[in-house]
Design an enzyme around this catalytic site. Structure first.
Site, PDB file in Angstrom:
ATOM      1  N   GLU A  22     -23.376   9.471   0.511  1.00  0.00           N
ATOM      2  CA  GLU A  22     -23.235  10.795   0.415  1.00  0.00           C
ATOM      3  C   GLU A  22     -21.892  11.070  -0.435  1.00  0.00           C
ATOM      4  OE1 GLU A  22     -25.487  12.982   1.048  1.00  0.00           O
ATOM      5  OE2 GLU A  22     -26.807  11.721   2.096  1.00  0.00           O
ATOM      6  N   CYS A  70     -17.365  18.787  -0.150  1.00  0.00           N
ATOM      7  CA  CYS A  70     -17.890  17.988  -1.371  1.00  0.00           C
ATOM      8  C   CYS A  70     -19.059  18.651  -2.020  1.00  0.00           C
ATOM      9  CB  CYS A  70     -18.921  16.929  -0.708  1.00  0.00           C
ATOM     10  SG  CYS A  70     -20.079  17.230   0.651  1.00  0.00           S
TER      11      CYS A  70
END
Length: 463
Positions: free
Chosen positions: A214, A248
């Protein structure tokens, strides 16, 4: 030559593997019991987590810790508990008429021991959600926590005390992260930057360990001429202030249609100027991250790029950095080459949707893309033609908190997905099962008439 630390890491992993092999497939009831214990511990340690996060960051708002770190974690655990029994059911498949009366199905079995490397920006959610998903899939877990959040780590270790047979916690610096990545896990899960993700991928390849990465990237916002400018501005201001932009999927740059560009910029500046800095707001993690962002802005200004500051750059400190807008920066600058991970936003004027998409395609594949328009044709165009990990239409960030949606990147923004059933499957092995009767009649047919059967099958399939 292996050090004592390496040997200790391996011993911890092998103990977990031995524990897993002693009971390799647990019931849904036992897994749910463990997850409920984890949820209860998180709730009980709420105040300790809030205080620990406040101390680990230069400053952290209680709202960020509770709303964006703890609540999504608890929500995902509750979601797993509600759906786990159904996820664990065998997935029936059709063996085909030629193999009747055999049965075919997929049994989702645990992989074994899952390694998880957690980042610092959301130290609760991004460590405990993958951990809960891995436990829900029946695995044991070795969890590497970030060295940048030592106080939160202490609380997490307390939370996991009652799950000590399910999870071993590891702490340490980047060198420890390298050693951790080289261990022969049954699956490795990493959340962090693309740069470090590549190194984790290389390290895990030595043992052919399957990975979920991720990562981040430069997530864009596309604002078309029919967009609700007020909503875009409110969403951007909220997003770049939430966790001080250290997310993110936070937008790194905005592509605004030329027809609404001036009005958008004026409203955004007005909104950012009106934001009151209070003691209850999150700052950058530390002064090192402050210096990194200041360097980006100074480089842009040194190249003659127009930069607007909600707070004078010389007065920007880690716990009160302000928000900064960079207009039309060239691609070679750090602000366009690196993931910003802070309250800096680049803004570009575009002619149309195709122009906007061409700019996005010129960068690495983003983890998320945000599109503001009511035009169905434009929405479909971005859905089917623009590569990105996830797409959010007329909203920002909230898709990450939807427990029933998978989350993950593609290409440079990640490998694999988690959340929802996709997470359960990521941490499971879908074992194909072909189940026939123990009667010998079919075997006798193949033994005596294989040449006839071959001709029949040739006629059926290759005529």
């Amino acid at each position: 030559m292996k050090s004592e630390r390496d040997s200790e890491l391996e011993q911890k992993l092998f103990r977990l593997k031995a524990s897993f092999l002693a009971e390799p497939y647990t019931s849904s009831g036992l897994r749910i019991e463990k997850l409920k214990a984890l949820k209860s511990a998180i709730v009980n340690y709420k105040s300790a987590l809030v205080e620990a996060a406040r101390k680990d960051f230069s400053q952290r708002a209680e709202l960020d810790t509770v709303m964006a770190d703890m609540i999504p974690t608890v929500n995902h655990i509750e979601y797993i508990c509600r759906h786990l029994k159904n996820w664990m059911r065998p997935d029936k498949r059709n063996p085909g008429v030629e193999f009747l009366p055999s049965r075919a199905y997929i049994e989702y079995v645990p992989k074994g021991v899952v390694g998880i490397i957690a980042p610092w920006n959301y130290p609760i959610q991004l460590s405990l959600v993958p951990l809960a998903t891995a436990i829900g899939a029946g695995n044991k877990v070795m969890l590497k926590l970030s060295e940048h959040t030592p106080r939160v780590n202490d609380v997490i270790k307390s939370i996991l005390l009652d799950l000590s047979t399910e999870c071993t916690v590891i702490e340490g610096d980047a060198q420890m992260g390298v050693k951790f990545s080289e261990l022969p896990f049954d699956h490795l899960f990493f959340t962090g930057s693309t740069h470090i993700g590549k190194k984790v991928y290389q390290a895990s390849a030595g043992n052919l360990v399957p990975v979920t990465l991720e990562l981040g990237g430069k997530s864009p916002v596309i604002v078309l001429s029919d967009a609700n400018i007020e909503k875009v501005v409110l969403d951007l201001a909220f997003t770049k202030r939430t966790n001080c932009g250290q997310i993110c999927v936070a937008p790194d740059y905005v592509l605004v249609h030329q027809e609404v560009f001036d009005a958008f910029v004026a409203k955004l500046k007005e909104k950012l100027t009106s934001i009151n800095t209070t003691d209850d707001s999150t700052g950058l993690l530390n002064e090192r991250h402050q210096s990194r962002l200041v360097s980006m802005l100074e480089q842009a200004e040194s190249k003659g790029v127009s930069v607007w500051h909600s707070k004078p750059l010389e007065a920007a400190v880690a716990n009160d950095f302000g928000v900064h807008l960079v207009f039309e920066p060239p691609r070679g600058l750090k602000v366009m080459q690196e993931e910003v991970f802070g309250p800096i936003l680049s803004i570009f004027k575009v002619r149309d949707l195709e122009h906007a998409q061409s700019i996005v395609r010129s960068t690495e594949v983003p983890l998320a893309c945000y599109l503001y328009t009511s035009d169905k044709c434009a929405q479909n165009d971005v859905k089917y033609r623009l590569e990105c990990g996830s797409l959010s239409i007329n909203d920002m960030l909230l898709h990450v908190a939807v427990a029933d949606l998978p989350f993950g990147g593609v290409g440079s923004s990640g490998i694999g997905q988690y959340h929802s059933i996709e997470g359960f499957k990521a941490f499971s092995h879908g074992k194909g099962i072909f189940h026939s009767s123990d009667k010998a009649w079919r075997s006798k047919l193949f033994d005596k008439y294989s040449h006839v059967i071959g001709k029949i099958l040739t006629w059926l399939y290759l005529k």
